[in-house]
Motif scaffolding. Structure first.
Motif, PDB file in Angstrom:
ATOM      1  N   PRO A 322      33.367  36.017  32.409  1.00 19.09           N
ATOM      2  CA  PRO A 322      34.338  36.405  33.436  1.00 19.09           C
ATOM      3  C   PRO A 322      35.630  35.621  33.206  1.00 19.09           C
ATOM      4  O   PRO A 322      35.582  34.423  32.915  1.00 19.09           O
ATOM      5  CB  PRO A 322      33.661  35.994  34.746  1.00 19.09           C
ATOM      6  N   GLY A 342      39.225  41.618  33.529  1.00 20.08           N
ATOM      7  CA  GLY A 342      39.376  40.261  34.037  1.00 20.08           C
ATOM      8  C   GLY A 342      40.374  40.266  35.169  1.00 20.08           C
ATOM      9  O   GLY A 342      41.021  41.281  35.433  1.00 20.08           O
ATOM     10  N   ILE A 360      34.685  34.704  42.083  1.00 16.26           N
ATOM     11  CA  ILE A 360      33.773  34.908  40.951  1.00 16.26           C
ATOM     12  C   ILE A 360      32.564  33.975  41.057  1.00 16.26           C
ATOM     13  O   ILE A 360      31.419  34.388  40.891  1.00 16.26           O
ATOM     14  CB  ILE A 360      34.514  34.674  39.619  1.00 16.26           C
ATOM     15  N   MET A 370      31.707  41.655  35.476  1.00 15.06           N
ATOM     16  CA  MET A 370      32.842  41.201  34.662  1.00 15.06           C
ATOM     17  C   MET A 370      32.396  40.859  33.249  1.00 15.06           C
ATOM     18  O   MET A 370      33.138  41.097  32.285  1.00 15.06           O
ATOM     19  CB  MET A 370      33.514  39.994  35.322  1.00 15.06           C
TER      20      MET A 370
END
Length: 415
Positions: A322, A342, A360, A370
């Protein structure tokens, strides 16, 4: 004209090797020429500790290497510079000596090499004052935002515009960079050819498993940044402040690992201490093989004010990480497919960066999604796709010159 047993003879030139992304990108370029059609020579004006200790062994075995300043008397001052033993007066002496002695010697050697090759790729535009005299199909590669480097220097823009006309084509690494050229230089230059840096996804992932690859200095999960410690470009201060804000906002366990070195290291370490995050922020310095550090991270972050086409970002995609990146000129927007591979955020925005990292790190499903998008996007920059783009560029340059080997280069391109 080159003679390479019927293949297109390519001379790829760089002035010297440091430890940055340009050198890593060059290593990939040397691999993506189709050897059935291209014969490649690498010319380097000066050798360096970085080249001899790190990069020379990575040059493919079939690539010929020509170190142009190949006499001890030509390199004595340059060697002192690499050793950090060249003061202000020494730098002046080096500049005078290079102009008076080194450059004429190197230029003569390059002229001889040019006659033995079909196309010259000037990988760092260091030959822009000489290329006209070589009478060879030539390509210049720009690794940085034209506007960031030259937009505030109109006299430099005018001079560079005249110099770039001496090349058959200029290569830009991403669309943003290509779009800047006509704004800055007008229509005097052909529109740059779009040719992103290449990555070997399988090789990158394999390097993470090398026994000697450095591992994380901390047992806890971590966020990783891989970038030179240069605050004029990389803006680690914003990252440190965003990480401190993140620790205030969310109960995360991730530490912050900064891979890279530079003149701002002490200043950044002091910044981390003043923010109260020193115990969770790890400065590991320059690492020749950072792939295990990238592969082991929970996320990869790039905080730059401007870029060219950051190799670290491409390598993070290859590892399926990610990614959070500033939407700086130029590079990240194209690499991350306008935010589909991203998270892009404004330059210098501490709160937005902290929020993106927190979102995230607190959402396992988002990290998985991701990761899959990163791996898929990495293929766009893979060896096969890059091989065709490079062959198309060289073939079109030769075709415009009615070069007899143009068709051979273009045969490598799928129809």
């Amino acid at each position: 004209m080159g003679n390479s047993q019927g293949r297109v003879a390519v001379l790829l030139h760089i002035v010297g090797f440091g430890k940055g992304g340009i050198e890593s990108a060059l290593m990939q370029w040397l691999r993506i020429f189709d050897r059935s059609r291209f014969d490649v020579t690498l010319s380097v004006m000066f050798s360096s500790p970085a080249f001899e200790q790190h990069f020379r062994a990575r040059v493919p075995a079939d690539v010929k290497v020509e170190v142009l300043a190949d006499r001890a008397w030509l390199t004595r001052l340059e060697a002192r510079r690499y050793a950090g033993r060249l003061g202000k007066f020494g730098r002046v002496c080096r500049d005078v000596f290079n102009t008076a002695a080194v450059h004429p010697y190197v230029r003569k050697r390059l002229a001889t090499l040019a006659r033995q090759h079909d196309v010259l790729i000037d990988f760092d535009m260091s030959l822009r004052r000489w290329v006209r005299s070589f009478d060879i199909a030539s390509v210049a590669v720009s690794h940085f935002s034209f506007n960031a480097r030259f937009g505030h220097r109109p006299r430099k823009v005018r001079r560079l515009s005249h110099q770039l006309r001496d090349y058959d084509r200029v290569i830009a690494l991403n669309q943003q960079m290509a779009d800047e050229a006509p704004i800055l230089f007008g229509n005097e230059l052909p529109r740059p050819f779009l040719l992103p840096n290449a990555i070997d996804v399988d090789a990158i992932r394999a390097r993470a498993n090398e026994p000697a690859a450095p591992r994380s200095p901390v047992a806890a999960p971590y966020i990783v940044s891989v970038a030179r410690l240069d605050e004029l470009q990389k803006d680690h201060r914003t990252l440190l402040h965003a990480y401190a804000r993140l620790l205030q906002d969310k109960p995360i366990v991730e530490h912050l690992v900064l891979v890279g070195d530079g003149a701002f290291r002490q200043e950044l370490e002091a910044c981390a201490a003043s923010l109260g995050i020193a115990e969770r922020t790890h400065f590991v310095g320059h690492v020749d093989n950072p792939h295990a550090l990238i592969a082991g991270a929970s996320l990869f972050i790039l905080s730059s004010r401007n870029e060219g086409q950051p190799m670290g970002l491409l390598e993070a995609l290859a590892h399926g990480k990610p990614v959070v990146s500033t939407d700086c000129p130029t590079g990240p927007r194209d690499i991350l497919d306008h935010g589909r591979a991203g998270i892009l955020l404004p330059v210098g925005d501490i709160q937005t960066m902290a929020d993106a990292m927190g979102r995230i790190l607190s959402n396992a499903q988002l990290r998985e999604e991701m990761s899959a998008k990163a791996l898929a996007r990495a293929q766009h920059y893979g060896i096969e796709a890059s091989k065709e783009r490079l062959a198309l560029c060289v073939g079109n340059v030769l075709k415009a010159r009615h070069h007899p080997k143009a068709a051979l280069a273009l045969e490598a391109v799928s129809t």
